[in-house]
Design a protein around this motif. Structure first.
Motif, PDB file in Angstrom:
ATOM      1  N   ALA A 443       0.843  -1.190   0.000  1.00  0.00           N
ATOM      2  CA  ALA A 443       0.000   0.000   0.000  1.00  0.00           C
ATOM      3  C   ALA A 443       0.883   1.248   0.000  1.00  0.00           C
ATOM      4  O   ALA A 443       1.989   1.234   0.541  1.00  0.00           O
ATOM      5  CB  ALA A 443      -0.917   0.002   1.221  1.00  0.00           C
ATOM      6  N   PRO A 444       0.406   2.344  -0.609  1.00  0.00           N
ATOM      7  CA  PRO A 444       1.251   3.554  -0.689  1.00  0.00           C
ATOM      8  C   PRO A 444       1.654   4.110   0.664  1.00  0.00           C
ATOM      9  O   PRO A 444       2.715   4.730   0.788  1.00  0.00           O
ATOM     10  CB  PRO A 444       0.361   4.544  -1.467  1.00  0.00           C
ATOM     11  N   ASP A 445       0.831   3.910   1.688  1.00  0.00           N
ATOM     12  CA  ASP A 445       1.129   4.482   2.997  1.00  0.00           C
ATOM     13  C   ASP A 445       1.805   3.494   3.936  1.00  0.00           C
ATOM     14  O   ASP A 445       1.808   3.685   5.154  1.00  0.00           O
ATOM     15  CB  ASP A 445      -0.161   4.982   3.646  1.00  0.00           C
ATOM     16  N   THR A 446       2.390   2.432   3.406  1.00  0.00           N
ATOM     17  CA  THR A 446       2.989   1.397   4.254  1.00  0.00           C
ATOM     18  C   THR A 446       4.140   1.955   5.083  1.00  0.00           C
ATOM     19  O   THR A 446       4.246   1.697   6.294  1.00  0.00           O
ATOM     20  CB  THR A 446       3.480   0.226   3.394  1.00  0.00           C
ATOM     21  N   LYS A 447       5.007   2.738   4.460  1.00  0.00           N
ATOM     22  CA  LYS A 447       6.162   3.285   5.168  1.00  0.00           C
ATOM     23  C   LYS A 447       5.723   4.178   6.320  1.00  0.00           C
ATOM     24  O   LYS A 447       6.215   4.046   7.446  1.00  0.00           O
ATOM     25  CB  LYS A 447       7.027   4.073   4.186  1.00  0.00           C
ATOM     26  N   GLU A 448       4.767   5.068   6.065  1.00  0.00           N
ATOM     27  CA  GLU A 448       4.293   5.972   7.114  1.00  0.00           C
ATOM     28  C   GLU A 448       3.570   5.210   8.215  1.00  0.00           C
ATOM     29  O   GLU A 448       3.693   5.545   9.406  1.00  0.00           O
ATOM     30  CB  GLU A 448       3.378   7.037   6.511  1.00  0.00           C
ATOM     31  N   THR A 449       2.830   4.156   7.832  1.00  0.00           N
ATOM     32  CA  THR A 449       2.112   3.374   8.834  1.00  0.00           C
ATOM     33  C   THR A 449       3.078   2.663   9.778  1.00  0.00           C
ATOM     34  O   THR A 449       2.882   2.640  10.996  1.00  0.00           O
ATOM     35  CB  THR A 449       1.194   2.353   8.152  1.00  0.00           C
ATOM     36  N   ILE A 450       4.165   2.098   9.221  1.00  0.00           N
ATOM     37  CA  ILE A 450       5.154   1.409  10.057  1.00  0.00           C
ATOM     38  C   ILE A 450       5.836   2.405  10.993  1.00  0.00           C
ATOM     39  O   ILE A 450       6.056   2.120  12.188  1.00  0.00           O
ATOM     40  CB  ILE A 450       6.178   0.681   9.169  1.00  0.00           C
ATOM     41  N   PHE A 451       6.143   3.590  10.490  1.00  0.00           N
ATOM     42  CA  PHE A 451       6.756   4.610  11.343  1.00  0.00           C
ATOM     43  C   PHE A 451       5.820   5.014  12.474  1.00  0.00           C
ATOM     44  O   PHE A 451       6.246   5.170  13.626  1.00  0.00           O
ATOM     45  CB  PHE A 451       7.127   5.832  10.498  1.00  0.00           C
ATOM     46  N   SER A 452       4.545   5.185  12.155  1.00  0.00           N
ATOM     47  CA  SER A 452       3.587   5.597  13.195  1.00  0.00           C
ATOM     48  C   SER A 452       3.403   4.512  14.237  1.00  0.00           C
ATOM     49  O   SER A 452       3.295   4.799  15.442  1.00  0.00           O
ATOM     50  CB  SER A 452       2.243   5.945  12.543  1.00  0.00           C
ATOM     51  N   ILE A 453       3.375   3.234  13.814  1.00  0.00           N
ATOM     52  CA  ILE A 453       3.254   2.136  14.774  1.00  0.00           C
ATOM     53  C   ILE A 453       4.476   2.094  15.687  1.00  0.00           C
ATOM     54  O   ILE A 453       4.368   1.960  16.922  1.00  0.00           O
ATOM     55  CB  ILE A 453       3.079   0.791  14.040  1.00  0.00           C
ATOM     56  N   SER A 454       5.667   2.220  15.103  1.00  0.00           N
ATOM     57  CA  SER A 454       6.893   2.169  15.899  1.00  0.00           C
ATOM     58  C   SER A 454       6.958   3.330  16.882  1.00  0.00           C
ATOM     59  O   SER A 454       7.317   3.153  18.054  1.00  0.00           O
ATOM     60  CB  SER A 454       8.110   2.187  14.968  1.00  0.00           C
ATOM     61  N   LYS A 455       6.595   4.531  16.425  1.00  0.00           N
ATOM     62  CA  LYS A 455       6.624   5.691  17.321  1.00  0.00           C
ATOM     63  C   LYS A 455       5.606   5.551  18.444  1.00  0.00           C
ATOM     64  O   LYS A 455       5.860   5.950  19.581  1.00  0.00           O
ATOM     65  CB  LYS A 455       6.368   6.962  16.521  1.00  0.00           C
ATOM     66  N   ALA A 456       4.431   4.978  18.116  1.00  0.00           N
ATOM     67  CA  ALA A 456       3.397   4.823  19.144  1.00  0.00           C
ATOM     68  C   ALA A 456       3.874   3.939  20.281  1.00  0.00           C
ATOM     69  O   ALA A 456       3.564   4.191  21.459  1.00  0.00           O
ATOM     70  CB  ALA A 456       2.133   4.251  18.517  1.00  0.00           C
ATOM     71  N   TYR A 457       4.641   2.905  19.967  1.00  0.00           N
ATOM     72  CA  TYR A 457       5.141   2.022  21.024  1.00  0.00           C
ATOM     73  C   TYR A 457       6.367   2.618  21.718  1.00  0.00           C
ATOM     74  O   TYR A 457       6.531   2.472  22.936  1.00  0.00           O
ATOM     75  CB  TYR A 457       5.493   0.653  20.449  1.00  0.00           C
ATOM     76  N   MET A 458       7.238   3.291  20.968  1.00  0.00           N
ATOM     77  CA  MET A 458       8.483   3.794  21.569  1.00  0.00           C
ATOM     78  C   MET A 458       8.279   5.074  22.363  1.00  0.00           C
ATOM     79  O   MET A 458       9.110   5.405  23.217  1.00  0.00           O
ATOM     80  CB  MET A 458       9.522   4.016  20.466  1.00  0.00           C
ATOM     81  N   GLN A 459       7.205   5.830  22.088  1.00  0.00           N
ATOM     82  CA  GLN A 459       7.009   7.075  22.825  1.00  0.00           C
ATOM     83  C   GLN A 459       6.579   6.836  24.269  1.00  0.00           C
ATOM     84  O   GLN A 459       6.551   7.765  25.071  1.00  0.00           O
ATOM     85  CB  GLN A 459       5.975   7.932  22.113  1.00  0.00           C
ATOM     86  N   ASN A 460       6.242   5.602  24.607  1.00  0.00           N
ATOM     87  CA  ASN A 460       5.993   5.249  26.006  1.00  0.00           C
ATOM     88  C   ASN A 460       7.276   5.489  26.805  1.00  0.00           C
ATOM     89  O   ASN A 460       8.298   4.854  26.540  1.00  0.00           O
ATOM     90  CB  ASN A 460       5.555   3.791  26.096  1.00  0.00           C
ATOM     91  N   PRO A 461       7.272   6.397  27.775  1.00  0.00           N
ATOM     92  CA  PRO A 461       8.528   6.721  28.479  1.00  0.00           C
ATOM     93  C   PRO A 461       9.100   5.568  29.288  1.00  0.00           C
ATOM     94  O   PRO A 461      10.260   5.626  29.691  1.00  0.00           O
ATOM     95  CB  PRO A 461       8.117   7.884  29.394  1.00  0.00           C
TER      96      PRO A 461
END
Length: 992
Positions: A443-461
């Motif tokens: 899908a065209p937004d695959t790269k952005e989706t993976i980045f958003s998923i990774s950031k959502a988990y890593m932004q947990n302090p």
């Protein structure tokens, strides 16, 4: 220094007793020495010089002292025996102390012994058991050889003694680093036993290992100083060569000692693993019942599962720790996770994206190596290859099902529990690999989706970031390191892992780059610790044991360790898993109570909002509301059985006549009425009724019955019950009604039996009494009046309003209506001329009407003339039939005589009586089928639909909506989270 033996000291004391001039204060106890010389107290007895007495030859009194001399000798012998006994006791005590020092301290391993062992004396009479045991001689034959055990312990003591210099060369694995806790490695301290002082480790085997580790560090510093001196010195070639040889020798000894030490740790770990497995197996059999039914990690994982479904409100976010595994695509994330889980549980592919959604893996200890999903009870045995293949296939299916149409990755989390002996307790989340380019098929937004998923988990302090970097590719191609640096710039919760080190060592021209990466000097990213691992040769069929063996062999022979570019505690996935587990539990202990307080405040806010908005309603969540609606729906279905037979038959008869009346008038009555005599009328009626019964009537009757059942069911479902009515159930009831009706099918054999009944009813022409005759006439009049009214309404629409409406309402006729009105007037003249005109116009009559209209300036089409004639004649026929019906009111007498010698014929009344009787019999038959069969089948369908809806959470969320439902759901989940966190915290404190 040399010391005196206990017997020697005892002898000196005895001498001081016999010789007062020989002071005993000179003989103080000297300090002990390592080697004690063995000797007898008789060796140091001095010859005493006796003073000679001069004897005079005169008379002297005879003095015999031989008795005193014998007593003196006996007293000396007593002191010798007493001294020997005291000295022997002291020697025995010293020997016992030496043996006791050699024995390892097992106090830290009391948890291995089940709790019930300590309580055996309360339930077992040991005095009776002692009497039942055999004699000491027989029992001695069964005992082991303690001499051999002493030799083994002595050799073990010698191996761990400080004088064993080779062992002091070991840098040490992460186990000792956890115990030592250097300032830069505080995150890797042991967590299962809490953060106690180092004094608890100074006993027994662990104390020896700590001393050994300290000596290893000292030796390492000496080796590095020697290496520095070697590099600085360039003038003296011979000294340089000797220093180089010395450094090589030290490194070889260091490597050999590391291997010995590693094998020793593995042996101890294996024994500990077997013992824990036995204890856990006894727990499963019920021999050892623990107070905590669930392990800490299982309780913690349940909280995370609930939080994954919880939509945060009041800014209460999920900040509970978990290990987030991130990395570039094909960097080896999944392989590292499999090595930690000790099983190849994930789907594998060569270069393609395999991880399409986050996978939460909870690792915990258990007697058997198994895996299971949180929403399934099936256990996959990870020691069997067929179960491993089934597990990988199930994970792949779940991933593909979670991905929506038009997408490549999904945010839906798959929860998996892995249990096994020796597994480190932690919660890991494997995320899709970070990509730099979207390829075909994505899908065209695959790269952005993976980045958003990774950031959502890593932004947990409080999340621990396990950053995976492929060591076989250029470091400059890494994408994930920049992403991790953005989320954790200080590196306080990041652990860096370099994979495929075996390929990196072969392909990288300068090994110093690997050293720079592990030391954190190549990337701007900071981390708590750096590790280098090898996760296989690239063969998907390799087992975990073979990968471990390959990894150990590689690092044993690697130049990276021999040249001190890598430290021993920075290599192997075993050390990595220990370090990650320690960081995880440290973060849990530091943050879990703060999270519990946050959810406690959220619960208070939600409860306050509920009391303000719904003070008189109970806090029913979605499942409880569904159960309440389910009971109401089942009660309404049961209400169908309470409908009276009369009500059923009236509705069925009325609805059936509405469906078939048009066919009866247009296709049966009107054609038969055009016949010449009564015989032809009856024949035409019989033929058409027979055809109608065979083809259409039974099916129409069943359709009417089914529609009637639906209407009554809908009426009960949608009927409001005053103040008790809750509109929150309306959508659910409507969906249940539609789905139940959709699944319901009328009994197929009902049409066959109904056809016979209807055929017999229509063949009967015998009207028994005047009451039935009058009822038939009434039925006929109502039908004809209804049809006449409909016909007049059609004619009015065709010709437009009459002169009254035009004057009163100022409504004018259209051009077409004017033409039709003129045509109507012309056609009415034909009927006035001939009341018995046929139902159809002849062609010459159509021409005559057209020409008459053209003469008046009205152009009309022949089709329009025929269409208008149909309605005009129909009105004329119905009016004539109504007048004839009125004449037949007194025709029952002629009917009984079969209309003999009478000009009055009422065959149309008989037709309507037959139709009326058929309707009544059909309604009665359908009512019996409804009450006896179909209502019960409908009730069964409703129950099945409700059961299906109960298992479909998405359906319940869609049908039970609103602020009230969402508030109750949030309140329920927050309470559950808070309660589970409190239980977890209490268990965590107990474990400390």
């Amino acid at each position: 220094m040399k010391g005196k033996s206990p017997l020697q000291k005892l002898h000196l004391v005895s001498r001081s007793i016999h010789h007062p001039c020989y002071s005993s204060s000179k003989f103080q106890r000297p300090p002990l020495r390592i080697s004690v010389q063995q000797f007898s107290s008789l060796n140091h007895l001095t010859l005493r010089k006796t003073k000679l007495l001069y004897v005079k030859h005169g008379y002297q009194p005879h003095r015999n002292f031989w008795l005193a001399r014998v007593a003196s000798r006996l007293l000396k012998l007593r002191y010798l025996v007493l001294g020997s006994a005291v000295g022997g006791g002291y020697t025995a005590k010293k020997t016992y102390d030496q043996w006791k020092d050699m024995m390892p301290d097992l106090s830290d391993y009391k948890w291995i012994v089940p709790d019930f062992v300590w309580d055996l004396d309360e339930f077992i009479d040991f005095e009776k058991l002692n009497k039942a045991l055999p004699d000491a001689e027989d029992l001695a034959r069964l005992l082991p050889d303690f001499d051999k055990i002493g030799e083994s312990l002595s050799s073990l003591k010698g191996f761990f003694s400080p004088g064993y210099n080779l062992v002091s060369e070991v840098i040490g694995a992460s186990d000792l680093l956890l115990l030592l806790g250097t300032p830069g490695e505080t995150a890797f301290k042991a967590t299962d036993q809490g953060y106690d002082d180092d004094k608890q480790y100074k006993k027994g085997l662990l104390g020896e290992l700590i001393v050994l580790q300290q000596q290893i560090q000292q030796h390492e510093e000496e080796a590095r100083k020697a290496a520095d001196q070697y590099n600085m010195g360039s003038s003296q070639q011979k000294a340089k060569v000797s220093d180089k040889d010395k450094i090589d020798q030290l490194q070889e000894e260091l490597l050999r000692t590391q291997l010995k030490y590693q094998r020793m740790l593995e042996r101890l770990e294996k024994e500990n693993k077997e013992l824990r497995k036995l204890v856990l197996q006894r727990d499963d059999k019920g021999i050892h019942q623990r107070k905590l039914k669930k392990s800490l990690i299982d309780m913690y994982s349940e909280v995370l599962d609930i939080l994954s479904d919880y939509d945060a409100s009041y800014n209460t976010q999920d900040h509970l720790p978990r290990v987030v595994v991130v990395g570039d695509q094909s960097a080896g994330k999944t392989s590292v996770l499999e090595m930690i889980a000790q099983a190849r549980i994930f789907p594998r592919g060569s270069g393609e994206m395999m991880t399409r959604s986050p996978v939460k893996v909870t690792l915990s200890e258990g007697p058997h190596h198994v895996a299971l999903f949180k929403d399934s009870s099936r256990e996959f045995d990870l020691t069997k290859e067929e179960d491993l293949a089934a597990l990988r296939n199930e994970i792949e299916i779940r991933m593909r099902n979670s991905v929506k149409e038009g997408c490549t990755v999904s945010t839906e989390t798959i929860s998996l529990n892995v249990k096994g002996p020796g597994l480190q307790r932690m919660v890991l989340v494997d995320l899709p690999g970070v990509i730099s380019t979207v390829t075909s098929g994505m899908a065209p937004d695959t790269k952005e989706t993976i980045f958003s998923i990774s950031k959502a988990y890593m932004q947990n302090p409080n999340a621990i970031i396990l950053c995976i970097q492929d060591g076989s590719v250029d470091a400059e191609r890494s994408i994930v390191t920049d992403l991790v640096s953005q989320m954790d710039p200080q590196g306080k919760r990041t652990i860096f892992v370099l994979t495929k080190v075996d390929l990196a060592e072969k392909n990288v021209a300068s090994p110093n780059r690997i050293q720079q990466i592990i030391e954190g000097k190549l990337f701007p990213m900071k981390a708590l610790g750096y590790f280098a691992v090898v996760t296989g040769k690239g063969n998907t069929n390799e087992s975990i044991d073979s990968i471990k063996e390959y990894e150990e062999d590689f690092f044993q022979n690697s130049k990276l360790l021999k040249t001190c570019m890598l430290k021993a505690h920075q290599v192997t996935t075993r050390n990595l898993s220990l370090a990650v587990s320690d960081c995880f539990w440290k973060m849990v202990r530091e943050s879990v109570e703060q999270q519990a307080d946050a959810f406690k405040a959220t619960r208070f806010n939600l409860e306050t909002e509920w009391k303000n908005n719904y003070p008189r309603l109970r806090e029913l969540d979605r499942n409880e509301l569904f159960e309440k609606a389910k009971n109401e729906i089942l009660d309404e279905v049961i209400s169908l059985t309470q409908v009276t037979p009369k009500h059923w038959e009236e509705i069925l008869q009325k609805t059936l006549w509405e469906r078939v009346s048009t066919h009866v008038i247009e296709n049966i009555y009107l054609p038969a009425a055009q016949t010449v005599n009564s015989g032809t009328f009856n024949t035409t009626v019989d033929i058409k009724l027979k055809q109608w019964t065979d083809k259409q009537l039974p099916n129409k009757a069943v359709e009417v019955a089914w529609a009637t059942l639906q209407e009554e069911f809908s009426r009960f479902m949608t009927e409001q019950k005053g103040k008790e009515h809750d509109d929150i159930f309306d959508k659910l009831k409507q969906a249940v009604k539609e789905e139940s009706i959709k699944r319901h099918h009328w009994n197929e054999r009902a049409e066959d039996s109904l056809r016979v009944i209807q055929h017999n009813a229509l063949e009967d022409r015998s009207i028994s009494d005047k009451q039935q005759w009058d009822a038939a006439i009434h039925f006929m009049e109502e039908t004809l009046h209804s049809r006449l009214k409909d016909t007049e309404s059609v004619i009015e629409d065709m010709v437009g309003p009459d002169w009254k409406k035009r004057w009163l309402y100022w409504i004018a006729r259209s051009k077409e209506q004017h033409v039709r009105n003129e045509t109507k007037n012309e056609l009415e003249k034909l009927i006035k001329c001939n009341d018995d005109h046929a139902a159809y116009l002849a062609n010459d009559e159509v021409t005559t009407v057209r020409k008459n209209l053209e003469a008046r300036g009205v152009t009309v089409d022949p089709c329009l003339i025929k269409d208008t004639w149909h309605q005009i004649y129909r009105r004329h026929f119905l009016r004539t039939a109504l007048s004839h019906c009125n004449l037949c009111r007194r025709g029952f007498y002629y009917y009984q005589r079969h209309f003999v010698d009478s000009e009055l014929e009422c065959n149309d009344v008989v037709l309507f009586w037959r139709i009326q009787r058929m309707l009544a019999i059909t309604a009665n038959t359908l009512r019996q089928q409804l009450t006896n069969t179909e209502v019960r089948r409908l009730e069964k369908n409703v129950k099945e639909v409700l059961e299906d809806f109960a298992e479909d959470n998405e359906k319940k969320i869609k049908l039970l909506t609103g602020k009230r439902v969402q508030l109750a759901e949030d309140l329920k989940k927050v309470r559950e989270i808070q309660e589970k966190l409190e239980v977890f915290i209490e268990a965590l404190h107990q474990e400390k």
